[in-house]
Design an enzyme around this catalytic site. Structure first.
Site, mmCIF file in Angstrom:
data_model
loop_
_atom_site.group_PDB
_atom_site.id
_atom_site.type_symbol
_atom_site.label_atom_id
_atom_site.label_comp_id
_atom_site.label_asym_id
_atom_site.label_seq_id
_atom_site.Cartn_x
_atom_site.Cartn_y
_atom_site.Cartn_z
ATOM 1 C CE LYS A 1 10.930 7.067 4.957
ATOM 2 N NZ LYS A 1 9.581 6.508 5.135
ATOM 3 C CG ASP B 1 6.953 6.252 8.217
ATOM 4 O OD1 ASP B 1 6.468 7.383 8.068
ATOM 5 O OD2 ASP B 1 7.852 5.788 7.483
HETATM 6 P P1 NAP Z 1 9.263 -0.200 -0.471
HETATM 7 O O1 NAP Z 1 10.137 -0.402 0.714
HETATM 8 O O2 NAP Z 1 9.894 -0.026 -1.809
HETATM 9 O O3 NAP Z 1 8.245 -1.460 -0.543
HETATM 10 C C1 NAP Z 1 7.354 -1.589 -1.613
HETATM 11 C C2 NAP Z 1 6.389 -2.742 -1.351
HETATM 12 O O4 NAP Z 1 5.416 -2.754 -2.403
HETATM 13 C C3 NAP Z 1 7.053 -4.108 -1.359
HETATM 14 O O5 NAP Z 1 6.365 -4.977 -0.502
HETATM 15 C C4 NAP Z 1 6.859 -4.528 -2.830
HETATM 16 O O6 NAP Z 1 6.897 -5.928 -3.023
HETATM 17 C C5 NAP Z 1 5.458 -4.021 -3.066
HETATM 18 N N1 NAP Z 1 5.158 -3.844 -4.491
HETATM 19 C C6 NAP Z 1 5.605 -2.866 -5.310
HETATM 20 N N2 NAP Z 1 5.102 -3.049 -6.565
HETATM 21 C C7 NAP Z 1 4.347 -4.169 -6.513
HETATM 22 C C8 NAP Z 1 3.578 -4.876 -7.478
HETATM 23 N N3 NAP Z 1 3.488 -4.461 -8.762
HETATM 24 N N4 NAP Z 1 2.913 -5.982 -7.080
HETATM 25 C C9 NAP Z 1 2.972 -6.404 -5.789
HETATM 26 N N5 NAP Z 1 3.689 -5.789 -4.835
HETATM 27 C C10 NAP Z 1 4.359 -4.682 -5.197
HETATM 28 O O7 NAP Z 1 8.311 1.060 -0.282
HETATM 29 P P2 NAP Z 1 7.688 1.652 1.087
HETATM 30 O O8 NAP Z 1 8.537 2.740 1.561
HETATM 31 O O9 NAP Z 1 7.365 0.512 1.994
HETATM 32 O O10 NAP Z 1 6.331 2.342 0.539
HETATM 33 C C11 NAP Z 1 5.277 1.565 0.036
HETATM 34 C C12 NAP Z 1 4.087 2.451 -0.321
HETATM 35 O O11 NAP Z 1 3.630 3.126 0.826
HETATM 36 C C13 NAP Z 1 4.414 3.555 -1.338
HETATM 37 O O12 NAP Z 1 3.306 3.684 -2.201
HETATM 38 C C14 NAP Z 1 4.569 4.799 -0.483
HETATM 39 O O13 NAP Z 1 4.236 5.984 -1.199
HETATM 40 C C15 NAP Z 1 3.552 4.522 0.609
HETATM 41 N N6 NAP Z 1 3.874 5.191 1.876
HETATM 42 C C16 NAP Z 1 2.925 5.984 2.427
HETATM 43 C C17 NAP Z 1 3.199 6.610 3.623
HETATM 44 C C18 NAP Z 1 2.157 7.512 4.240
HETATM 45 O O14 NAP Z 1 2.501 8.307 5.110
HETATM 46 N N7 NAP Z 1 0.909 7.391 3.852
HETATM 47 C C19 NAP Z 1 4.424 6.421 4.288
HETATM 48 C C20 NAP Z 1 5.364 5.575 3.705
HETATM 49 C C21 NAP Z 1 5.076 4.959 2.484
HETATM 50 P P3 NAP Z 1 8.297 -6.674 -3.357
HETATM 51 O O15 NAP Z 1 8.966 -6.883 -2.039
HETATM 52 O O16 NAP Z 1 7.886 -7.920 -4.019
HETATM 53 O O17 NAP Z 1 9.081 -5.741 -4.253
#
Ligand code: NAP
Length: 276
Positions: A65, A100
């Site tokens: 991305k 998004d």
């Molecule tokens: P990302 O950039 O990797 O960010 C992940 C986030 O989750 C960060 O804030 C991270 O915290 C936190 N996190 C991960 N594991 C954790 C844990 N064990 N305890 C506490 N915090 C934790 O990922 P992203 O792209 O933002 O996506 C995040 C989620 O949203 C994913 O599950 C993805 O599948 C979902 N999503 C859904 C859609 C939809 O259309 N519904 C769209 C996009 C994403 P740290 O900063 O501390 O690592």
């Protein structure tokens, strides 16, 4: 025949072909939407030759991305985010945007139609790529204030510096206290996803009229949403965001603005259930 695709590495999990395939059939459009596994070191070459590969555009997902944003010509929204998930060719130029935030807002509006956000406060958990898009969308929709909690506090502070004084970083151990006076709670972390730990939070201090959104969609109803529904909060799950974020891309490539219908939702829900 118009072709589009979704690129990622890996890409097998993507449900975008199911969504776009449904719309292509429903609107009787001569087109195709495919999955393409593109390794990070081949991304630039693939995107620079997108027309040559026969595509009118593509979705980009993890881990491309941010890189895609640098390769294509970003619109104002993608520029503010520093990332893009939707690319499209116009007059030989590859443009980039992000859908998004729009997807999240459309889903929230559909699930909680009475929710008023203008001038109100929201608590966002997580400071990753999805959080960035959602925070920007909430700010653009007139939210008064956002409290932001993240496991790694520096990332929340960085987003607060990026978005300005309407976004306040909050320590993780103050999460439950911070629920007071919120109109919206959003989980943007992967906590609660199948195979991941649950988001450990008691919602007792959240005002009952507040809406609760979770962008995780495997499972379709996360433990957070279950708890919220039991307390009577309006809830909004991640599947709605996934479906609504696809609308703008489909329109850009295929020229028809598609609708998110119960039929489409049931189709993708059935596919999600198969993987659980
Ligand atoms: P990302 O950039 O990797 O960010 C992940 C986030 O989750 C960060 O804030 C991270 O915290 C936190 N996190 C991960 N594991 C954790 C844990 N064990 N305890 C506490 N915090 C934790 O990922 P992203 O792209 O933002 O996506 C995040 C989620 O949203 C994913 O599950 C993805 O599948 C979902 N999503 C859904 C859609 C939809 O259309 N519904 C769209 C996009 C994403 P740290 O900063 O501390 O690592």
């Amino acid at each position: 025949m118009i072709r589009a695709c979704v690129i990622g590495w890996p890409i097998a999990h993507s449900r975008s072909p199911l969504i776009h395939g449904h719309w292509l059939e429903k609107y009787a459009i001569q087109g195709a939407y495919e999955k393409k596994a593109v390794e990070p070191q081949h991304l630039k070459d693939f995107l620079n030759n997108l027309a040559h590969h026969g595509y009118a555009g593509c979705n980009v997902t993890i881990p491309h991305k941010e890189a895609a944003f640098h390769i294509a010509r970003p619109d104002a929204l993608a520029t503010r985010l520093g990332a893009a998930n939707t690319l499209y060719l116009r007059d030989g130029i590859l443009h980039a945007t992000s859908t998004d935030g729009e997807g999240f807002m459309a889903s929230l509006k559909a699930d909680a139609p009475g929710l008023v956000l203008v001038g109100k406060s929201a608590l966002v958990i997580g400071a990753g790529g999805a959080a960035r898009a959602i925070i920007l969308a909430l700010l653009d929709h007139g939210i008064g204030h956002i409290d932001l909690v993240n496991r790694t506090p520096e990332r929340a502070r960085e987003l607060s510096r990026h978005f300005g004084n309407r976004v306040t970083p909050i320590a993780w151990d103050r999460l439950e206290q911070a629920l007071e006076n919120q109109s919206l709670l959003v989980n943007t972390t992967s906590l609660g996803m199948a195979g991941q730990p649950t988001l450990a939070i008691r919602l007792d201090r959240l005002p009952l009229e507040a809406a609760v959104a979770d962008i995780v969609y495997v499972p379709l109803e996360t433990p957070l949403l279950k708890q919220a529904a039991l307390r009577g909060h309006p809830t909004s799950g991640g599947l709605g965001m996934l479906l609504h974020q696809a609308v703008a891309g489909f329109e850009l490539w295929f020229g028809t603005r598609p609708q998110v219908t119960p039929e489409l939702r049931a189709l993708v829900e059935a596919d999600v259930r198969k993987t659980m």
